[in-house]
Write a protein that holds these residues in place. Structure first.
Motif, PDB file in Angstrom:
ATOM      1  N   GLU A  18       0.869  -1.171   0.000  1.00 37.50           N
ATOM      2  CA  GLU A  18       0.000   0.000   0.000  1.00 37.50           C
ATOM      3  C   GLU A  18       0.906   1.222   0.000  1.00 37.50           C
ATOM      4  O   GLU A  18       1.864   1.285   0.764  1.00 37.50           O
ATOM      5  N   ASP A  48       3.418   4.190  15.479  1.00 38.03           N
ATOM      6  CA  ASP A  48       2.175   3.938  14.746  1.00 38.03           C
ATOM      7  C   ASP A  48       1.257   5.159  14.782  1.00 38.03           C
ATOM      8  O   ASP A  48       0.612   5.490  13.778  1.00 38.03           O
ATOM      9  N   TYR A  52       0.069   7.265  11.545  1.00 38.79           N
ATOM     10  CA  TYR A  52      -1.330   7.612  11.282  1.00 38.79           C
ATOM     11  C   TYR A  52      -1.480   9.122  11.094  1.00 38.79           C
ATOM     12  O   TYR A  52      -2.166   9.584  10.190  1.00 38.79           O
ATOM     13  N   GLY A  56      -2.469   9.351   7.518  1.00 39.62           N
ATOM     14  CA  GLY A  56      -3.864   8.945   7.685  1.00 39.62           C
ATOM     15  C   GLY A  56      -4.838   9.555   6.699  1.00 39.62           C
ATOM     16  O   GLY A  56      -5.827   8.924   6.318  1.00 39.62           O
ATOM     17  N   GLU A  98      -4.382   1.004  11.861  1.00 39.66           N
ATOM     18  CA  GLU A  98      -5.794   1.368  11.839  1.00 39.66           C
ATOM     19  C   GLU A  98      -6.183   1.868  13.224  1.00 39.66           C
ATOM     20  O   GLU A  98      -6.103   1.135  14.201  1.00 39.66           O
ATOM     21  N   ARG A  99      -6.527   3.123  13.301  1.00 41.80           N
ATOM     22  CA  ARG A  99      -6.966   3.724  14.565  1.00 41.80           C
ATOM     23  C   ARG A  99      -7.685   5.012  14.243  1.00 41.80           C
ATOM     24  O   ARG A  99      -7.685   5.459  13.114  1.00 41.80           O
ATOM     25  N   SER A 100      -8.258   5.610  15.233  1.00 44.57           N
ATOM     26  CA  SER A 100      -8.947   6.881  15.011  1.00 44.57           C
ATOM     27  C   SER A 100      -7.964   8.033  15.147  1.00 44.57           C
ATOM     28  O   SER A 100      -6.911   7.909  15.785  1.00 44.57           O
TER      29      SER A 100
END
Length: 118
Positions: A18, A48, A52, A56, A98-100
């Protein structure tokens, strides 16, 4: 590293790569084990969160050529800004986290405000 357009290459869970493109500086903080200016070591969780934060909202590409085309376009749009590195590829060792946005910002806030970084 310094200010530039970065193509982040993240391994996918299915073996595919990706590609994410961003304009940024201080990408050193996206690598676990990096020492900060104050001597704190970047943890996996902080790396991480920083990944992001930087990538992100970046466009996501499954094709390397498309990612580089976009990166060159971003570079051409940013010529009025100071770009130390131009366009640079950064290879990461794990899939994009993957997180907010809220969770990433809270992790970074706690790390950077706490003496010793944890």
């Amino acid at each position: 590293m310094n200010t530039g357009i970065y193509v982040g290459v993240f391994p996918g869970t299915d073996g595919a790569k990706e590609y994410r493109v961003c304009y940024a500086e201080m990408l050193e903080n996206t690598f676990e084990g990096t020492l900060t200016e104050t001597g704190r070591q970047i943890t996996k969780e902080v790396a991480d969160a920083e990944r992001y934060f930087y990538f992100g909202e970046s466009p996501v590409f499954s094709n390397e050529d498309d990612a580089w085309k976009h990166a060159r376009e971003r570079h051409n749009q940013a010529v009025s800004r100071l770009l130390w590195w131009g366009v640079y590829q950064v290879n990461y060792d794990r899939p994009f986290p993957e997180r907010s946005d809220i969770a990433a910002r809270e992790i970074m806030k706690q790390f950077w405000k706490t003496p010793g970084g944890s």
